[in-house]
Enzyme design. Structure first.
Site, PDB file in Angstrom:
ATOM      1  N   ASP A  45       0.835  -1.203   0.000  1.00  0.00           N
ATOM      2  CA  ASP A  45       0.000   0.000   0.000  1.00  0.00           C
ATOM      3  C   ASP A  45       0.870   1.254   0.000  1.00  0.00           C
ATOM      4  O   ASP A  45       0.521   2.271  -0.608  1.00  0.00           O
ATOM      5  CB  ASP A  45      -0.924  -0.003   1.227  1.00  0.00           C
ATOM      6  N   ASN A 122      -4.725   8.742   1.889  1.00  0.00           N
ATOM      7  CA  ASN A 122      -4.964   8.064   3.173  1.00  0.00           C
ATOM      8  C   ASN A 122      -5.438   9.039   4.243  1.00  0.00           C
ATOM      9  O   ASN A 122      -6.519   8.892   4.774  1.00  0.00           O
ATOM     10  CB  ASN A 122      -3.683   7.406   3.685  1.00  0.00           C
ATOM     11  N   ARG A 148      -6.645  19.579  22.998  1.00  0.00           N
ATOM     12  CA  ARG A 148      -5.297  19.504  23.580  1.00  0.00           C
ATOM     13  C   ARG A 148      -4.898  18.040  23.606  1.00  0.00           C
ATOM     14  O   ARG A 148      -5.641  17.212  24.136  1.00  0.00           O
ATOM     15  CB  ARG A 148      -5.295  20.031  25.021  1.00  0.00           C
ATOM     16  N   ASP A 150      -1.882  14.897  21.729  1.00  0.00           N
ATOM     17  CA  ASP A 150      -0.709  14.611  20.888  1.00  0.00           C
ATOM     18  C   ASP A 150      -0.897  15.069  19.448  1.00  0.00           C
ATOM     19  O   ASP A 150       0.060  15.467  18.786  1.00  0.00           O
ATOM     20  CB  ASP A 150      -0.429  13.098  20.875  1.00  0.00           C
ATOM     21  N   ALA A 185      -4.477  10.808  21.693  1.00  0.00           N
ATOM     22  CA  ALA A 185      -4.257  11.044  23.122  1.00  0.00           C
ATOM     23  C   ALA A 185      -4.677  12.444  23.570  1.00  0.00           C
ATOM     24  O   ALA A 185      -3.846  13.268  23.962  1.00  0.00           O
ATOM     25  CB  ALA A 185      -2.779  10.796  23.469  1.00  0.00           C
ATOM     26  N   GLN A 225       6.066  14.070   5.027  1.00  0.00           N
ATOM     27  CA  GLN A 225       6.104  14.809   6.292  1.00  0.00           C
ATOM     28  C   GLN A 225       6.553  16.241   6.019  1.00  0.00           C
ATOM     29  O   GLN A 225       7.606  16.461   5.410  1.00  0.00           O
ATOM     30  CB  GLN A 225       7.076  14.126   7.248  1.00  0.00           C
TER      31      GLN A 225
HETATM   32  P1  NAP Z   1       5.183   2.809   6.645  1.00  0.00           P
HETATM   33  O1  NAP Z   1       5.406   3.231   8.057  1.00  0.00           O
HETATM   34  O2  NAP Z   1       6.301   2.189   5.893  1.00  0.00           O
HETATM   35  O3  NAP Z   1       3.892   1.844   6.517  1.00  0.00           O
HETATM   36  C1  NAP Z   1       2.810   1.936   7.299  1.00  0.00           C
HETATM   37  C2  NAP Z   1       1.899   0.704   7.089  1.00  0.00           C
HETATM   38  O4  NAP Z   1       0.618   1.214   6.697  1.00  0.00           O
HETATM   39  C3  NAP Z   1       2.337  -0.287   6.031  1.00  0.00           C
HETATM   40  O5  NAP Z   1       2.169  -1.586   6.551  1.00  0.00           O
HETATM   41  C4  NAP Z   1       1.386  -0.039   4.896  1.00  0.00           C
HETATM   42  O6  NAP Z   1       1.088  -1.185   4.117  1.00  0.00           O
HETATM   43  C5  NAP Z   1       0.136   0.355   5.655  1.00  0.00           C
HETATM   44  N1  NAP Z   1      -0.871   1.083   4.878  1.00  0.00           N
HETATM   45  C6  NAP Z   1      -0.708   2.143   4.058  1.00  0.00           C
HETATM   46  N2  NAP Z   1      -1.903   2.525   3.563  1.00  0.00           N
HETATM   47  C7  NAP Z   1      -2.822   1.678   4.082  1.00  0.00           C
HETATM   48  C8  NAP Z   1      -4.226   1.562   3.961  1.00  0.00           C
HETATM   49  N3  NAP Z   1      -4.925   2.403   3.212  1.00  0.00           N
HETATM   50  N4  NAP Z   1      -4.847   0.588   4.667  1.00  0.00           N
HETATM   51  C9  NAP Z   1      -4.173  -0.264   5.461  1.00  0.00           C
HETATM   52  N5  NAP Z   1      -2.833  -0.204   5.612  1.00  0.00           N
HETATM   53  C10 NAP Z   1      -2.178   0.757   4.936  1.00  0.00           C
HETATM   54  O7  NAP Z   1       4.702   4.095   5.857  1.00  0.00           O
HETATM   55  P2  NAP Z   1       4.360   4.288   4.327  1.00  0.00           P
HETATM   56  O8  NAP Z   1       4.478   2.967   3.627  1.00  0.00           O
HETATM   57  O9  NAP Z   1       5.116   5.450   3.836  1.00  0.00           O
HETATM   58  O10 NAP Z   1       2.821   4.662   4.464  1.00  0.00           O
HETATM   59  C11 NAP Z   1       2.402   5.864   5.061  1.00  0.00           C
HETATM   60  C12 NAP Z   1       1.160   5.515   5.802  1.00  0.00           C
HETATM   61  O11 NAP Z   1       1.536   4.874   7.011  1.00  0.00           O
HETATM   62  C13 NAP Z   1       0.342   6.689   6.247  1.00  0.00           C
HETATM   63  O12 NAP Z   1      -0.543   7.103   5.242  1.00  0.00           O
HETATM   64  C14 NAP Z   1      -0.370   6.128   7.470  1.00  0.00           C
HETATM   65  O13 NAP Z   1      -1.686   5.703   7.173  1.00  0.00           O
HETATM   66  C15 NAP Z   1       0.442   4.919   7.873  1.00  0.00           C
HETATM   67  N6  NAP Z   1       0.860   5.081   9.264  1.00  0.00           N
HETATM   68  C16 NAP Z   1       0.290   4.256  10.177  1.00  0.00           C
HETATM   69  C17 NAP Z   1       0.591   4.392  11.521  1.00  0.00           C
HETATM   70  C18 NAP Z   1      -0.066   3.465  12.517  1.00  0.00           C
HETATM   71  O14 NAP Z   1      -0.816   2.577  12.080  1.00  0.00           O
HETATM   72  N7  NAP Z   1       0.169   3.662  13.796  1.00  0.00           N
HETATM   73  C19 NAP Z   1       1.494   5.363  11.941  1.00  0.00           C
HETATM   74  C20 NAP Z   1       2.059   6.193  10.978  1.00  0.00           C
HETATM   75  C21 NAP Z   1       1.723   6.039   9.625  1.00  0.00           C
HETATM   76  P3  NAP Z   1       2.168  -1.899   3.160  1.00  0.00           P
HETATM   77  O15 NAP Z   1       3.035  -2.698   4.082  1.00  0.00           O
HETATM   78  O16 NAP Z   1       1.298  -2.754   2.286  1.00  0.00           O
HETATM   79  O17 NAP Z   1       2.912  -0.839   2.421  1.00  0.00           O
END
Ligand code: NAP
Length: 266
Positions: A45, A122, A148, A150, A185, A225
């Protein structure tokens, strides 16, 4: 038909990219990185997020399809061993297009009339470089709460399975043109109050965040970011633009939710 390929850049994804490129060219399709009509994303994704941002300027002309080389993805739902089947389907040039809503994020700056607009597939999050983010939240022109905590996250329906879900937000079907605000939070005690629950807003509703303490913020747009200075306000609304996915077979959203989060073998 013109195509391009976005790879996660690991060994398997790159090998599949070379295979797909050869097959598609053999079938008479033209590799065109600048103006593709279909983009194959090979990886996860996260790879699809990169592909979407690369071709965001031509959403009307481009459809996306995703192959996962790790686990099943929401945007990447074809398996590597299905690549020949997918290539044959693409070469027939007939496919259904599914459209998903996007989030429009407008950042207005202080002391100037400058504003910059982004389109998230997203979500967008806002955090403060200080320990606590303090923001006034306005919904449709009326003050709603002083947040207020995170941070705050506004997600699209297709992003609701990503960061939003980790924050306790609901999973929304992407046919619902909406956006969802979740808290990170929040501080809730006898002095400070927030609603403490995710809010789902329909299209044509606007959410405006105005800094109480600031004015510098860390804002994300999907994987991007941004460190923004002198922010006056951040506006969120459902965009009129949509992202288009090429569908060659049914794979209902709820089946993807089931297979991703509950059990992929049943
Ligand atoms: P990453 O930190 O490398 O990956 C974050 C995870 O989110 C990966 O496992 C990715 O799937 C999954 N993901 C992305 N879009 C998704 C969706 N629509 N539905 C379900 N899972 C999804 O970061 P990145 O690959 O650059 O992706 C950025 C995304 O990370 C942001 O858009 C945010 O949604 C997500 N994120 C999640 C958290 C959390 O869950 N606590 C925290 C920060 C960011 P794949 O392994 O298939 O690539």
């Amino acid at each position: 038909m013109k195509f391009a390929i976005q790879s996660r850049n690991d060994e398997l994804s790159n090998r599949l990219m070379d295979e797909a490129k050869k097959y598609l060219t053999d079938f008479g399709l033209v590799f065109d990185e600048a103006e593709p009509e279909i983009v194959l994303s090979i990886g996860g994704d996260g790879t699809m997020l990169h592909a979407y941002h690369k071709y965001q300027h031509r959403l009307q002309e481009t459809a996306f399809v995703g192959i996962h080389t790790g686990h099943l993805g929401f945007y990447a739902d074809w398996k590597p061993e299905e690549i020949e089947k997918l290539v044959i389907a693409i070469s027939r040039k007939k496919f259904q297009v599914i459209e998903y809503p996007l989030l429009e994020v407008t950042v207005n700056y202080q002391d100037s009339n400058e504003s910059v607009t982004y389109l998230a597939m997203n979500e967008s999050t806002v955090k403060s470089p200080e320990v606590t983010l303090v923001m006034d939240v306005e919904l449709n022109g009326g003050h709603f709460e002083r947040f207020r905590g995170d941070g705050l996250c506004m997600s699209t329906p297709s992003g609701s399975t990503a960061y939003n879900k980790a924050l306790g937000g609901a999973i929304l079907h992407p046919s619902l043109a909406s956006m969802q605000l979740t808290e990170m939070a929040s501080i809730n005690n006898r002095v400070f109050r927030t609603v403490g629950a995710p809010l789902v807003l329909p299209a044509h509703h606007k959410c405006v965040l105005t800094p109480v303490k600031g004015p510098d913020f860390m804002v994300t747009i999907d994987h991007l970011q941004l460190f923004l200075k002198d922010v006056k306000s951040i506006e969120y609304q459902v965009s009129e633009k949509r992202v288009r996915f090429a569908r060659f077979r049914p794979f209902p959203f709820w089946s993807r939710v089931h297979d991703s989060f509950i059990d992929s073998d049943v």
